[in-house]
Structure formats: structure tokens, C-alpha cells
Design an enzyme around this catalytic site. Structure first.
Site, PDB file in Angstrom:
ATOM      1  N   LYS A  27      14.496-105.725  15.477  1.00 38.64           N
ATOM      2  CA  LYS A  27      14.827-106.771  14.503  1.00 38.64           C
ATOM      3  C   LYS A  27      16.337-106.972  14.395  1.00 38.64           C
ATOM      4  O   LYS A  27      16.834-108.091  14.448  1.00 38.64           O
ATOM      5  CB  LYS A  27      14.234-106.383  13.148  1.00 38.64           C
ATOM      6  CG  LYS A  27      14.195-107.506  12.186  1.00 38.64           C
ATOM      7  CD  LYS A  27      13.400-107.129  10.935  1.00 38.64           C
ATOM      8  CE  LYS A  27      11.926-106.978  11.221  1.00 38.64           C
ATOM      9  NZ  LYS A  27      11.340-105.761  10.630  1.00 38.64           N
ATOM     10  N   ARG A  98      14.625-103.954   5.384  1.00 36.27           N
ATOM     11  CA  ARG A  98      13.483-103.783   6.301  1.00 36.27           C
ATOM     12  C   ARG A  98      13.770-102.727   7.345  1.00 36.27           C
ATOM     13  O   ARG A  98      14.907-102.485   7.714  1.00 36.27           O
ATOM     14  CB  ARG A  98      13.205-105.072   7.074  1.00 36.27           C
ATOM     15  CG  ARG A  98      12.838-106.258   6.220  1.00 36.27           C
ATOM     16  CD  ARG A  98      12.780-107.498   7.107  1.00 36.27           C
ATOM     17  NE  ARG A  98      13.125-108.679   6.354  1.00 36.27           N
ATOM     18  CZ  ARG A  98      12.264-109.589   5.945  1.00 36.27           C
ATOM     19  NH1 ARG A  98      11.012-109.475   6.233  1.00 36.27           N
ATOM     20  NH2 ARG A  98      12.655-110.630   5.271  1.00 36.27           N
ATOM     21  N   GLY A 107       3.757-103.393  10.800  1.00 38.62           N
ATOM     22  CA  GLY A 107       3.151-102.956   9.546  1.00 38.62           C
ATOM     23  C   GLY A 107       3.164-101.454   9.316  1.00 38.62           C
ATOM     24  O   GLY A 107       2.585-100.954   8.355  1.00 38.62           O
ATOM     25  N   MET A 109       5.875 -99.457   8.889  1.00 35.49           N
ATOM     26  CA  MET A 109       6.884 -98.960   7.962  1.00 35.49           C
ATOM     27  C   MET A 109       7.069 -99.983   6.826  1.00 35.49           C
ATOM     28  O   MET A 109       6.369-100.981   6.777  1.00 35.49           O
ATOM     29  CB  MET A 109       8.167 -98.676   8.704  1.00 35.49           C
ATOM     30  CG  MET A 109       8.001 -97.460   9.601  1.00 35.49           C
ATOM     31  SD  MET A 109       9.467 -97.055  10.495  1.00 35.49           S
ATOM     32  CE  MET A 109       9.644 -98.401  11.576  1.00 35.49           C
ATOM     33  N   ARG A 371      10.462-115.319  17.900  1.00 38.67           N
ATOM     34  CA  ARG A 371       9.891-114.366  18.870  1.00 38.67           C
ATOM     35  C   ARG A 371       9.131-115.159  19.921  1.00 38.67           C
ATOM     36  O   ARG A 371       8.789-116.335  19.694  1.00 38.67           O
ATOM     37  CB  ARG A 371       8.971-113.364  18.182  1.00 38.67           C
ATOM     38  CG  ARG A 371       7.865-114.037  17.417  1.00 38.67           C
ATOM     39  CD  ARG A 371       7.070-113.031  16.613  1.00 38.67           C
ATOM     40  NE  ARG A 371       6.268-113.758  15.638  1.00 38.67           N
ATOM     41  CZ  ARG A 371       5.661-113.218  14.614  1.00 38.67           C
ATOM     42  NH1 ARG A 371       5.749-111.952  14.394  1.00 38.67           N
ATOM     43  NH2 ARG A 371       4.943-113.944  13.788  1.00 38.67           N
ATOM     44  N   HIS A 489     -26.858-102.475  35.403  1.00 33.50           N
ATOM     45  CA  HIS A 489     -27.326-103.528  36.302  1.00 33.50           C
ATOM     46  C   HIS A 489     -26.985-104.925  35.762  1.00 33.50           C
ATOM     47  O   HIS A 489     -26.409-105.762  36.450  1.00 33.50           O
ATOM     48  CB  HIS A 489     -28.835-103.377  36.516  1.00 33.50           C
ATOM     49  CG  HIS A 489     -29.412-104.422  37.393  1.00 33.50           C
ATOM     50  ND1 HIS A 489     -29.963-105.597  36.905  1.00 33.50           N
ATOM     51  CD2 HIS A 489     -29.483-104.507  38.733  1.00 33.50           C
ATOM     52  CE1 HIS A 489     -30.360-106.332  37.920  1.00 33.50           C
ATOM     53  NE2 HIS A 489     -30.097-105.697  39.043  1.00 33.50           N
ATOM     54  N   SER A 797     -14.605 -97.637  51.673  1.00 32.30           N
ATOM     55  CA  SER A 797     -14.540 -98.504  50.499  1.00 32.30           C
ATOM     56  C   SER A 797     -14.946 -97.656  49.299  1.00 32.30           C
ATOM     57  O   SER A 797     -16.034 -97.074  49.281  1.00 32.30           O
ATOM     58  CB  SER A 797     -15.486 -99.686  50.666  1.00 32.30           C
ATOM     59  OG  SER A 797     -15.436-100.470  49.505  1.00 32.30           O
ATOM     60  N   CYS A 864     -14.564-101.311  45.941  1.00 30.50           N
ATOM     61  CA  CYS A 864     -15.520-102.381  45.623  1.00 30.50           C
ATOM     62  C   CYS A 864     -16.276-102.110  44.333  1.00 30.50           C
ATOM     63  O   CYS A 864     -17.210-102.819  43.991  1.00 30.50           O
ATOM     64  CB  CYS A 864     -16.474-102.613  46.787  1.00 30.50           C
ATOM     65  SG  CYS A 864     -17.494-101.182  47.144  1.00 30.50           S
ATOM     66  N   TYR A 884      -7.184-103.410  50.391  1.00 23.28           N
ATOM     67  CA  TYR A 884      -7.741-104.529  49.611  1.00 23.28           C
ATOM     68  C   TYR A 884      -8.518-104.025  48.403  1.00 23.28           C
ATOM     69  O   TYR A 884      -8.900-102.849  48.348  1.00 23.28           O
ATOM     70  CB  TYR A 884      -8.636-105.414  50.483  1.00 23.28           C
ATOM     71  CG  TYR A 884      -9.917-104.753  50.926  1.00 23.28           C
ATOM     72  CD1 TYR A 884     -11.047-104.793  50.121  1.00 23.28           C
ATOM     73  CD2 TYR A 884      -9.994-104.078  52.141  1.00 23.28           C
ATOM     74  CE1 TYR A 884     -12.222-104.171  50.511  1.00 23.28           C
ATOM     75  CE2 TYR A 884     -11.159-103.450  52.544  1.00 23.28           C
ATOM     76  CZ  TYR A 884     -12.269-103.496  51.723  1.00 23.28           C
ATOM     77  OH  TYR A 884     -13.424-102.871  52.095  1.00 23.28           O
TER      78      TYR A 884
END
Ligand code: PEP
Ligand code: MG
Length: 906
Positions: A27, A98, A107, A109, A371, A489, A797, A864, A884
């Protein structure tokens, strides 16, 4: 020189900047930076995080002594910019205090607003502003926050309500008021009195009247809050080190509720829903920030264009709009211009869409916060591509700004937002496959087909699904199962189909006989409409309107860009020509897993398949397999054709055979008639197939090794399809994959059968094709002995669904019974069937990759399991050096994005 502990900002100057997060917290650094950019921010100062550490080592008194001079000077600076004085009665300066850590801890502190008020200052403030109610309301809010945060007046037990809230409730009851906003000035004065009494009686101390005493109390309380319980837990969860400490930012208060020339609002530099380059936002005249978000008063649009559009939507006439709903652009044209210019400046500076909060105090505009704005998946892609086109960011930045999982939103149907607001949720399960679907409840696959044939959309509701339900799943809009997890499944198949699915809906009691499901005391019948949200796992009653999604131009461009940076290739898991085509359209460069079992469930095939399974001997099996062969060949022909020029990995039969045989007596009778045998015989043979642990039983290559004729038939089907296509001028690149190998010889046996069958086919067609024979690595033993297996296997694989199941020892179909508790207790951070467990399963992947390549350096390795479409798992695969990943067609764009990010993160 004395160490600098306080950094001031205000009036376009700042001692800090954005790159000083470590010292000033997020901040403090951001407020300093906004000043440097020339944004009007209420002046103030930040006490560094180092002071927080001093507070815990040296104690409060030493810290106060060190800070006193610097803070007095800083306050004098704020006073001169604001033209007010801290503690003055006639012209008071009020402050906010703050916390601000390096990493955002929302939230966690504490914050104190309106500091500097006391019994005299409040009267001065009322006189100055001419707004007595506002002044007393500010005062009571201050006492409330200070009493809670600094003086520790909190509920003493879990059930007790907040002591201040209790007093408010008492006063409201006494005066007959229901809303806080209806409390009169006198009520507020009464609150102040009772708040102070409560503080005195509970803490034994008077509420401090000296503004400096108030300020010191607040600063120390913020330091204390670094060690409060919720902050400690949050840090532990997020891995934030305790030594970082928090900074404290003290800033002049500005008020949007000081009359008709004051206002407050929020605004966005672009549309956060669509990504369009349109400045937009909402504001309220004479209001505080929380009023805009609280929803008690409806805020108005900031731009004239937005206001006109909204009025049109809501059926408000132009005359009424002008009277009651004027935009900020029309009410305060000059301030609007300033706001517009600054938001543009901020967007250019931060090079991202900004979400900003502002306040107008008596005609002067102040920015409180900016922000990077949250946005939908669609807006995320559009904004990244627009920024790239506008030259604000590089290609690499455009790619890194994408949250790959959010692309899901662009690839599946979604609920209409307005319709969803009115929806009534019934229950919740696991979000197994994304999308939104609405349809009539059916409980059986054949009913799904009948309903859908009659033009009715259906949602298939089952305890769990099995391959027998495949046809029914294909025609359904979505699937819900009471049992199962993320790789059961239903989940796997639905994701493959790009269909919405919810699994593990454990509150749902399904009664097949009555064709109902119950949740609590509510019963739903076949034919009732329900709607399901596969993004969240929610099930709703009734119809909810859905909207289709498509791959838009921005996303296509972005994905092409991603491919140009990625090293890891992306293939798809596809079992049908339709899925193969979808996968190719979504950018898959091959099929990494074609599960052949799904091909057996069409009417004609399942009969022959059952005949094969129930055959008495090998001769009978071979006869039945001969009937299946032409069907298999045709399936492969279509798939290889769709994937012309790209590799296709076909996996040999994997699931336990009992999944293919009929379990109800009616179907068993039909089966017996078809086969010309007694039903008792069918029942007996089906009985023999049943196993205690089918997942660890007679499945995978254990089938091919006990019944080599199945492997032979499947190889002939694959190779003859490929030979025929070759003759027709297509290019096929077949890779035959043996499932569930744990021992080298399991593989070798199968390889011998495969190569012999291939030779037969080549001879028959007079064509030779390059092909590979490889294996899945999905049993821990296979991973550990990968060097031995790679001596024969030409590719690996990783079947991480089974590998996860066997490494954890969690049944992938039963995890839903304990997963929620495990997540809640933080025993598991995430579902390991969704996000690859890099520490455990990942180690096996690493070991297998290294050992496999020791023997065969060019070994092609992929994954896979379902993890192939999860961004963090994809990045892990990149780092380990796989070639891959393969995932459901609809996750291909997500994996492509993650693969590019992985390469750029190197
Ligand atoms: C796996 O186990 O990861 C895999 C892909 O195979 P299946 O899910 O079909 O067992
Ligand atoms: Mg498997």
C-alpha cells in the site's frame, strides 16, 4: 545519520516509490508511486516494515522515541497540504491508519479511520462542515474501530455478539429504527456515550481524547496485528515469512459525504466483463465509499454513455434519467474530465487495466486506490491482445498475463448472468467438467437417448457412470453423479466430450427404482428441469438460460503466439473422430491417448464384445474378435484420417472386462438368447468376472497377456486402417501403447504380439508404415524400473490418473468420500487427481524420465492423465523435460498457454 523510518507522500511528491514494497509494504509503495505519477492522493506517510521488526525486538517505548520527531514533521507536512490541523477544533485534520505488508494479506490486519476526533473536535467538525449527523457518525465509527482494534473490546466468547454492535442494536430497538442509516444525530450521540461507557467499564480506561495519544495507540495496534491469530494462520498458509513485518500508512481522511459537492465512486479503465476499451464506473453524491458497495442506495453511472445505456435497459425515460440518474460526466463535467485523464494516465503507467476508488470532497477530486482490475476470461484475453496492439506490453508480457484456467470460460457454454442471479441452488458437488447445462432429469442412458430423440435436453443423473452409459452421456447436456471424484469415469469422459459434469454430489440420494433423487426433504422426479454449473459444482432447480461460447479471434491469435514460444507440445485425449477433429481445431498436434474401450459400446460392437468375453475358450474368443475387427478398423480409419500427418497414440484395451457385460437379469437373458446358451451360464460367467478390487485386478496389459488374441485383433485393426489410408495418400503416424505395465516382460510379451500382427498386415497390404510401440507409465514399479522398460519401449506416456491412485493408495472413484474433509483440514491442499502432486508422484515422473533416457536418449515422453490439462502440472512437465502433454480437447488451449508460460519462466 539516524536511520530513516518514515517516508512521506503528497502533492505530487513522495520519498518512496513502487519498487520499495519491501520497506513500505504494497500500500505504502503504491501510494508513493501514485503521487509520483501526478495523481491527487490524500497526503500522508508510511512507517517502514523495519520499524515493525524493531517493535518486536526493542518494544513500544523505544520505537515511539525513535519515531516521534519524524512523525511530527510528517504530520506538519500533511497539515500544510490539507490546510487543516491535527487536533484543531475549528479546522481539524482527521487521519486513517492502515497496515500494509509486502504481500497482500486481505482483511488479515486492522484499519482505523477518522482518527483525531474527540468530544470537542466533533463539534468543530460539525460546524465546519455544516453536517452534524455526518460528524457524529464519523465519531461513533472511530470509537467503535478504535475500541475494537486498539483497546481490544471484542466478544469474549464465540457466541457473544460484538459489544458495539450490541449497543447499536439496543439503541435501534429503543428508538424503533431498523436501518443504521436512519439513526438520528441524537441517536448517534447516544451511541458515542454508551460506547465510551462500555470501554471504561470493560477496560477500566477512558477513551483517549488526545489525538497524538490516539495516533500512537493506533500505530502500535497495527504492529500488534501482525501477530494476531488470523494473520499468523494466513502467513503460514501463504508461506509469508514472519520477518517481513508490516508497514503502517497514515493518511489524511477525505470525505465524500460532505454535501452536494462531495461524492465517492469506483471506476475501471476498461470494461472488466468484455475487455472493451471503455472507461466506466459508478458513483454516489454525498456518500461514503462503503455506500457505493453496500447496495442501500443505487449508484449512478460515471459516463453519460453508460447512463443512457443503463436507462434504456431498465426502461427509464430520458426525462427521468436527467432528473434522477445523471452521470458524473453531466453533474461534474470538469471533475469528470480530470477523472478521465487520470485513469488514462494510471493505465498507461501501470500498463494494465485499473480498478480505482475515488472521492470528491467539496469539489476536489482525490484518488484513494488503484490496482490491476479483476476481469473475466474474455476480458483477460481481449485486454492482453489490445495492450499488445497498442504497444503497451510485449508478446511475452501478453502471454504471462493470462491465467490459463480462465480460458475455460471462453470454451464452454456459460449461464446467462442475469438468469443466474435468480437461480435457486439445490446442492453442490465437485466441478468435474466445466460449462453450464440445463435439461430434464433422467436416470438411465437409454432414457437419455429417448428424451433427446424427442427434442428434450437432458441431464443424466446417476450414482456413478460406467462405459455402458456412454451413449446416454453423449446425448445429454450434462451429467451429475452422486459418487466419484475428479477422475472417475463420468468426470474423465465428460471432460473429453467437453460436457458439463458434476461428480461426488454426496447429498444427493438417487433412487433408480422410483426414478427420483432427493436432497434433504426435496424430491426431484424424472422429467423435472435442473441446471448445473460445471465451473462451481452447483446444482440448481429449474431452467437457467445458457449462452454458447466460441474460440474468438483474439484467443486464436494469442494461442498462436503462445505456440511460437513453447517447447512442450500439446496433444489431446480423443476417442472418436469427432473429438479428434475438435482437438485439432483447438490446436492439438496429435492424439496422446485414444482409449479404445469406448469404441465398444455401440449396439453391434457390444454384442460381439460380450460374446468374446463370455466365450468358453480361445477359439470362441477369436471368433467373436473377428466380428469386432471391422468395426475397430473403421473407427481407427476415421480417427487417423482426421489426424492426417499427426501422431496418434492408440492404447490397447485397459478396463476390467466385467465393465462390458450385462449385470441386470433382463439384459443377461437377451445375451443368453443371442448366444444360444442358458441364462444361468451367462450369470455364472459374469459372476466369475467380478473382482474385489477391479482397479488392481485383471485389467490393462494383464488382459492382453492372458488373451493375446485381443492385442492381435486391435493391432490388425490399427495397422490395416493405417495401411489403407496410406494407399489413399494420407500420412499416418501410429503409436501403439500398452497400458498398466509394471514389469519389462509384460511389455515384451505384448510387443512380440504387436510386431507379428503388424507384419501380417504389411504383407497383406503390400505397404510398410513406420510405427512405434511404447508403454504407459502408471504403476510405481514401472517408474522405478524405467531403465529396463525403455530397453524395449520406444515411448513413455505417464498415466498419472493411475499413477496418482497407486502412489497415494487412494481409489480414484472413491476419493469424494474423504476429500472434502482432507481439504478442509488442510491435510491435502488440492485434489491430487486434478493437480499433479509434484513432491510424490512428480518424483516418480522425474526418476522414470531420467532412467528411461539413460538407456534411450531420444525416448519420446508424454503425459496423458487428467493432469495434462492443468497449468501447474503442465509447467512441471516442461521443467522435467517431457516432450508433450495430452489432455481433453477442451483443455488444449489451456495447456498451450501453460506450455508457453513454462518456457518463458525458465
Ligand atoms: C491414466 O491412468 O492416467 C490414464 C490416462 O488412463 P485411464 O485414466 O484410462 O486409466
Ligand atoms: Mg490408467
Amino acid at each position: 545519520m539516524e536511520k530513516k523510518r518514515v517516508y512521506t507522500f503528497g502533492n505530487g511528491k513522495a520519498e518512496g516509490s513502487a519498487d520499495m514494497r519491501e520497506l513500505l509494504g504494497g500500500k505504502g509503495a503504491n501510494l508513493a508511486e501514485m503521487n509520483l505519477v501526478g495523481v491527487p492522493v490524500p497526503p500522508g506517510f508510511t512507517i517502514t516494515t523495519e520499524v515493525c521488526t524493531e517493535y518486536y525486538t526493542l518494544g513500544r517505548d523505544a520505537v515511539q522515541e525513535h519515531l516521534t520527531k519524524e512523525i511530527e514533521n510528517a504530520i506538519a507536512g500533511v497539515e500544510s497540504i490539507m490546510g487543516t490541523k491535527f487536533g484543531s477544533i475549528d479546522n481539524p485534520l482527521l487521519l486513517s491508519v492502515r497496515s500494509g505488508s509486502r504481500a497482500s494479506m486481505p482483511g488479515m490486519m486492522d484499519t482505523i479511520l477518522n482518527l483525531g476526533l474527540n468530544d470537542e473536535v466533533v463539534i468543530g467538525l460539525a460546524k465546519k462542515t455544516g453536517n452534524e449527523r455526518f460528524s457524529w457518525d464519523s465519531y461513533r465509527r472511530f470509537i467503535q474501530m478504535y475500541g475494537d482494534v486498539v483497546l481490544g473490546l471484542k466478544p469474549t466468547t464465540k457466541t457473544e455478539i460484538d459489544p458495539f454492535e450490541q449497543i447499536i442494536e439496543d439503541v435501534k430497538a429503543e428508538t424503533g429504527v431498523t436501518l443504521d442509516s436512519d439513526l438520528t444525530t441524537n441517536d448517534l450521540k447516544e451511541l458515542v456515550k454508551r460506547f465510551k461507557e462500555a470501554i471504561k467499564s470493560r477496560t477500566g480506561k477512558d477513551f483517549p481524547t488526545d489525538p497524538y495519544e490516539q495516533l500512537w495507540g493506533a500505530i502500535m495496534a497495527v504492529f500488534n496485528s501482525w501477530m494476531n491469530e488470523r494473520a499468523i494462520i494466513y502467513r503460514r498458509l501463504e508461506g509469508i515469512p514472519e520477518e517481513w513485518g508490516t508497514a503502517v500508512t497514515v493518511q489524511a481522511m477525505v470525505f465524500g459525504n460532505m454535501g452536494e459537492t462531495s461524492a465517492t465512486g469506483v471506476c475501471f479503465s476498461r470494461n472488466s466483463g468484455t475487455g472493451e476499451n471503455l472507461f466506466n464506473g459508478e458513483y454516489l453524491v454525498n456518500a461514503q465509499g462503503e455506500d457505493v458497495v453496500a447496495g442501500i442506495r443505487t449508484p449512478h453511472e460515471i459516463t453519460k454513455e453508460g447512463s443512457i445505456r443503463r436507462a434504456k435497459n431498465e426502461g427509464i425515460s430520458e426525462e427521468e434519467r436527467k432528473k434522477n440518474f445523471l452521470s458524473l460526466e453531466e453533474t461534474f463535467p470538469e471533475l469528470y474530465q480530470q477523472l478521465f485523464d487520470i485513469q488514462h494516465k494510471l493505465e498507461q503507467h501501470y500498463r494494465d487495466m485499473q480498478d480505482m476508488e475515488f472521492t470528491i470532497q467539496e469539489g476536489k477530486l482525490w484518488f484513494l486506490q488503484t490496482r490491476n482490475g479483476k476481469r473475466t476470461g474474455k476480458a483477460m484475453v481481449k485486454i492482453a491482445m489490445d495492450f499488445l496492439a497498442e504497444g503497451l506490453i510485449t508478446e511475452e508480457e501478453a502471454i504471462m498475463r493470462i491465467e490459463p484456467n480462465k480460458l475455460d470460460e471462453l470454451l464452454h457454454p456459460v449461464f446467462n448472468k442475469e438468469a443466474l442471479k435468480k437461480a435457486v441452488a439445490i446442492t453442490k458437488g465437485l466441478p468435474a467438467s466445466p460449462g453450464a447445462a440445463t435439461g430434464k432429469v433422467v436416470f438411465f442412458a437409454d432414457d437419455a437417448a429417448t428424451y433427446s430423440h424427442n427434442g428434450d435436453p437432458v441431464i443424466l443423473v446417476r450414482l456413478e457412470t460406467s462405459p455402458e452409459d456412454l451413449q446416454g452421456m453423449t446425448v445429454s447436456e450434462g451429467i451429475v453423479t452422486a459418487r466419484g471424484g475428479m477422475t472417475s469415469h463420468a468426470a474423465v469422459v465428460a471432460r473429453g466430450m467437453g460436457k458439463c459434469c458434476i461428480t461426488g454430489c454426496s447429498e444427493m440420494v438417487v433412487n433408480y427404482e422410483k426414478r427420483t433423487f432427493k436432497v434433504g426433504d426435496r424430491t426431484f422426479h424424472e422429467g423435472d428441469f435442473i441446471s448445473i454449473n460445471g465451473f462451481t459444482g452447483e446444482v440448481f432447480e429449474g431452467k437457467i438460460e445458457t449462452e454458447a461460447a466460441r474460440l474468438d479471434e483474439d484467443l486464436s491469435k494469442l494461442l498462436k503466439l503462445a505456440d511460437s514460444k513453447a517447447r512442450l507440445k500439446v496433444r489431446a485425449n480423443a476417442d472418436t473422430p469427432h473429438d479428434a477433429t475438435t482437438a485439432r481445431d483447438l490446436g492439438a498436434v496429435g492424439i496422446g491417448l485414444c482409449r479404445t474401450e469406448h469404441m465398444f459400446f455401440e449396439e453391434a460392437k457390444i454384442k460381439a464384445m460380450r460374446e468374446m468375453i463370455l466365450a468358453k475358450d480361445q477359439e470362441g474368443r477369436i471368433k467373436a474378435l473377428a466380428k469386432i475387427l471391422p468395426f475397430q478398423k473403421k473407427d481407427f480409419y476415421e480417427i487417423f484420417k482426421a489426424m492426417d500427418g499427426l501422431p496418434v497414440t492408440v492404447r490397447l484395451l485397459d478396463p476390467p472386462l466385467h465393465e462390458f457385460v450385462p449385470h441386470d437379469i433382463k439384459s443377461q437373458k437377451i445375451m443368453a438368447d443371442d448366444m444360444g446358451i442358458d441364462v444361468e451360464e451367462v450369470i455364472e460367467r459374469v459372476g466369475k468376472l467380478s473382482e474385489q478390487n477391479p482397479m488392481l485386478g485383471h485389467r490393462g496389459c494383464r488382459l492382453g497377456n492372458t488373451f493375446p488374441e485381443i492385442t492381435h485383433m486391435q493391432t490388425v485393426a490399427i495397422m490395416s486402417a493405417c495401411c489403407q489410408l496410406t494407399k489413399e495418400g494420407y500420412t499416418t503416424l501410429p503409436e501403439i501403447m500398452v497400458p498398466l505395465v509394471g514389469i519389462l516382460y509384460e511389455f515384451k510379451e505384448q510387443e512380440t504380439v504387436i510386431r507379428a500382427a503388424a507384419e501380417e498386415v504389411f504383407k497383406e497390404y503390400g505397404v510398410r508404415i513406420d510405427y512405434k510401440v511404447g508403454t504407459m507409465i502408471e504403476i510405481p514399479r514401472a517408474a522405478l524400473t524405467a531403465n529396463r522398460i525403455a530397453s524395449s519401449a520406444e515411448f513413455f506416456s505417464f498415466g498419472t490418473n493411475d499413477l496418482t491412485q497407486m502412489t497415494f493408495g487412494y481409489s480414484r472413484d472413491d476419493i469424494a468420500s474423504f476429500l472434502p474433509t482432507y481439504l478442509e483440514k488442510k491435510i491435502l491442499k488440492v485434489d491430487p487427481f486434478q493437480v499433479l502432486d509434484q513432491k510424490g508422484v512428480g518424483q516418480l515422473i522425474k526418476i522414470a524420465t531420467e532412467r528411461g533416457r539413460e538407456i534411450r536418449p531420444e525416448l519420446k515422453i508424454g503425459i496423458c492423465g487428467e493432469h495434462g490439462g492443468d497449468p501447474s502440472s503442465v509447467k512441471f512437465c516442461h521443467r522435467v523435460g517431457l516432450n508433450y502433454v495430452s489432455c481433453s480437447p477442451f483443455r488444449v488451449p489451456i495447456a498451450r498457454m501453460a506450455a508457453a508460460q513454462a518456457a518463458l519462466e525458465e
